[in-house]
Design a protein around this motif. Structure first.
Motif, PDB file in Angstrom:
ATOM      1  N   SER A  70      16.599  53.603  29.227  1.00  0.00           N
ATOM      2  CA  SER A  70      17.632  54.387  29.907  1.00  0.00           C
ATOM      3  C   SER A  70      18.789  53.510  30.381  1.00  0.00           C
ATOM      4  O   SER A  70      19.807  54.015  30.845  1.00  0.00           O
ATOM      5  N   GLY A  71      18.618  52.171  30.278  1.00  0.00           N
ATOM      6  CA  GLY A  71      19.654  51.250  30.724  1.00  0.00           C
ATOM      7  C   GLY A  71      19.437  50.708  32.122  1.00  0.00           C
ATOM      8  O   GLY A  71      20.203  49.873  32.599  1.00  0.00           O
ATOM      9  N   SER A  72      18.375  51.165  32.794  1.00  0.00           N
ATOM     10  CA  SER A  72      18.110  50.707  34.161  1.00  0.00           C
ATOM     11  C   SER A  72      17.577  49.275  34.172  1.00  0.00           C
ATOM     12  O   SER A  72      16.754  48.898  33.332  1.00  0.00           O
ATOM     13  N   MET A  73      18.036  48.497  35.152  1.00  0.00           N
ATOM     14  CA  MET A  73      17.550  47.130  35.330  1.00  0.00           C
ATOM     15  C   MET A  73      16.728  47.009  36.609  1.00  0.00           C
ATOM     16  O   MET A  73      16.656  45.955  37.236  1.00  0.00           O
ATOM     17  N   LEU A  74      16.109  48.118  36.993  1.00  0.00           N
ATOM     18  CA  LEU A  74      15.240  48.132  38.159  1.00  0.00           C
ATOM     19  C   LEU A  74      14.209  47.008  38.072  1.00  0.00           C
ATOM     20  O   LEU A  74      13.541  46.871  37.046  1.00  0.00           O
ATOM     21  N   PHE A 173      28.419  47.470  32.466  1.00  0.00           N
ATOM     22  CA  PHE A 173      27.561  48.638  32.335  1.00  0.00           C
ATOM     23  C   PHE A 173      28.294  49.701  31.526  1.00  0.00           C
ATOM     24  O   PHE A 173      29.485  49.948  31.756  1.00  0.00           O
ATOM     25  N   THR A 174      27.586  50.344  30.626  1.00  0.00           N
ATOM     26  CA  THR A 174      28.189  51.478  29.936  1.00  0.00           C
ATOM     27  C   THR A 174      28.242  52.658  30.896  1.00  0.00           C
ATOM     28  O   THR A 174      27.504  52.715  31.895  1.00  0.00           O
ATOM     29  N   ARG A 175      29.084  53.623  30.584  1.00  0.00           N
ATOM     30  CA  ARG A 175      29.160  54.827  31.415  1.00  0.00           C
ATOM     31  C   ARG A 175      27.824  55.549  31.425  1.00  0.00           C
ATOM     32  O   ARG A 175      27.404  56.092  32.452  1.00  0.00           O
ATOM     33  N   LEU A 176      27.146  55.544  30.278  1.00  0.00           N
ATOM     34  CA  LEU A 176      25.849  56.226  30.200  1.00  0.00           C
ATOM     35  C   LEU A 176      24.805  55.532  31.070  1.00  0.00           C
ATOM     36  O   LEU A 176      23.992  56.194  31.723  1.00  0.00           O
ATOM     37  N   GLN A 177      24.822  54.209  31.099  1.00  0.00           N
ATOM     38  CA  GLN A 177      23.889  53.475  31.956  1.00  0.00           C
ATOM     39  C   GLN A 177      24.112  53.823  33.422  1.00  0.00           C
ATOM     40  O   GLN A 177      23.158  54.054  34.171  1.00  0.00           O
ATOM     41  N   LEU A 178      25.368  53.865  33.835  1.00  0.00           N
ATOM     42  CA  LEU A 178      25.683  54.189  35.223  1.00  0.00           C
ATOM     43  C   LEU A 178      25.298  55.633  35.535  1.00  0.00           C
ATOM     44  O   LEU A 178      24.759  55.920  36.614  1.00  0.00           O
ATOM     45  N   ARG A 217      37.186  47.982  27.813  1.00  0.00           N
ATOM     46  CA  ARG A 217      37.631  49.022  26.884  1.00  0.00           C
ATOM     47  C   ARG A 217      36.573  49.349  25.831  1.00  0.00           C
ATOM     48  O   ARG A 217      36.012  48.467  25.184  1.00  0.00           O
ATOM     49  N   GLY A 218      36.301  50.638  25.692  1.00  0.00           N
ATOM     50  CA  GLY A 218      35.351  51.108  24.702  1.00  0.00           C
ATOM     51  C   GLY A 218      33.905  50.944  25.101  1.00  0.00           C
ATOM     52  O   GLY A 218      33.010  51.328  24.338  1.00  0.00           O
ATOM     53  N   ILE A 219      33.652  50.347  26.287  1.00  0.00           N
ATOM     54  CA  ILE A 219      32.265  50.110  26.702  1.00  0.00           C
ATOM     55  C   ILE A 219      31.976  50.768  28.047  1.00  0.00           C
ATOM     56  O   ILE A 219      31.156  51.671  28.143  1.00  0.00           O
ATOM     57  N   GLY A 220      32.640  50.300  29.105  1.00  0.00           N
ATOM     58  CA  GLY A 220      32.346  50.821  30.439  1.00  0.00           C
ATOM     59  C   GLY A 220      33.046  50.036  31.519  1.00  0.00           C
ATOM     60  O   GLY A 220      34.246  49.734  31.404  1.00  0.00           O
TER      61      GLY A 220
END
Length: 227
Positions: A70-74, A173-178, A217-220
């Motif tokens: 999911s992109g979490s770095m917990l 961080f990508t927008r989806l990760q956030l 740009r293009g990432i987050g």
């Protein structure tokens, strides 16, 4: 107060781990399996997770992989009765940060948790200091230490977004990760929600020299500390 999610299917072990952590003034929340843990992660702010490997349904390896996907770095510490090299290897491949065999030595467990929190730049009082700027997670407020009367109280999501970006400075961080980390994987919000909150934060803190939020740009986005 730092909140730790204890994911352990054995009730007695779960209670014992929570008791050990509460003695260290951590707030604890319990899950009996991987599915419950994912639900809690979507609805609660969690700073670290203790995770058993052998659980009904989704085991610890699957849970950890799902969180990482999911992109979490917990920060995640696995606790298991197994100590075979293949099990340890599987734990780290799935994305765990540390690994202890049950029953863990209490003092070592606490020390390892503190080390993981330091590595994740999460302080005991959940504050971030950048030069004169101070972010306080307990009150969702930001102010300059030289002028505490000029305290800015932020809505919870805005604060959590800023806190996350500045907890991991210079990390993109990508927008989806956030979105997944702060709104939850099952949220009806989309990536535009992240953009709106970023713009609000920039408007609030555009004249603050201590930090800024940069667009990649293009990432987050990434947070940059200036002091």
């Amino acid at each position: 107060m730092i909140k730790i999610l204890v994911t352990e299917d054995d009730p007695a072990t779960n209670r014992l781990l929570c008791a050990i952590l509460k003695l260290q003034h951590y707030e604890t929340i319990s899950a009996a399996n991987g599915e419950q843990a994912l639900d809690l992660l979507a609805s609660e702010h969690i700073d670290l997770m203790l995770c058993d490997v052998m659980m009904p349904g989704m085991d610890g390896f699957e849970l950890t992989k799902s969180i990482r996907d999911s992109g979490s770095m917990l920060p995640i510490m696995m606790l298991t009765a197994k100590d075979l090299p293949d099990d340890i290897r599987s734990g780290f491949i799935s994305g765990t940060d540390d690994y202890m065999v049950k029953p863990p030595d209490r003092q070592e467990l606490v020390l390892r948790i503190k080390a993981l929190l330091r590595r994740a730049r999460i302080t005991e009082d959940r504050r971030i200091e950048i030069g004169e700027a101070l972010l306080d997670a307990e009150t969702h407020s930001v102010w300059h230490k030289s002028d505490p009367s000029d305290r800015q109280l932020l809505p919870p999501k805005e604060f959590d977004l800023l806190y996350m970006l500045l907890s991991y400075p210079d990390q993109t961080f990508t927008r989806l990760q956030l979105l997944d980390a702060l709104w939850g994987m099952d949220s009806d919000s989309d990536e535009k929600t992240v953009n709106v909150h970023i713009n609000r934060l920039r408007n609030r803190f555009e004249n603050w020299p201590e930090f800024e939020i940069q667009t990649i740009r293009g990432i987050g986005y990434r947070g940059v500390r200036r002091s």
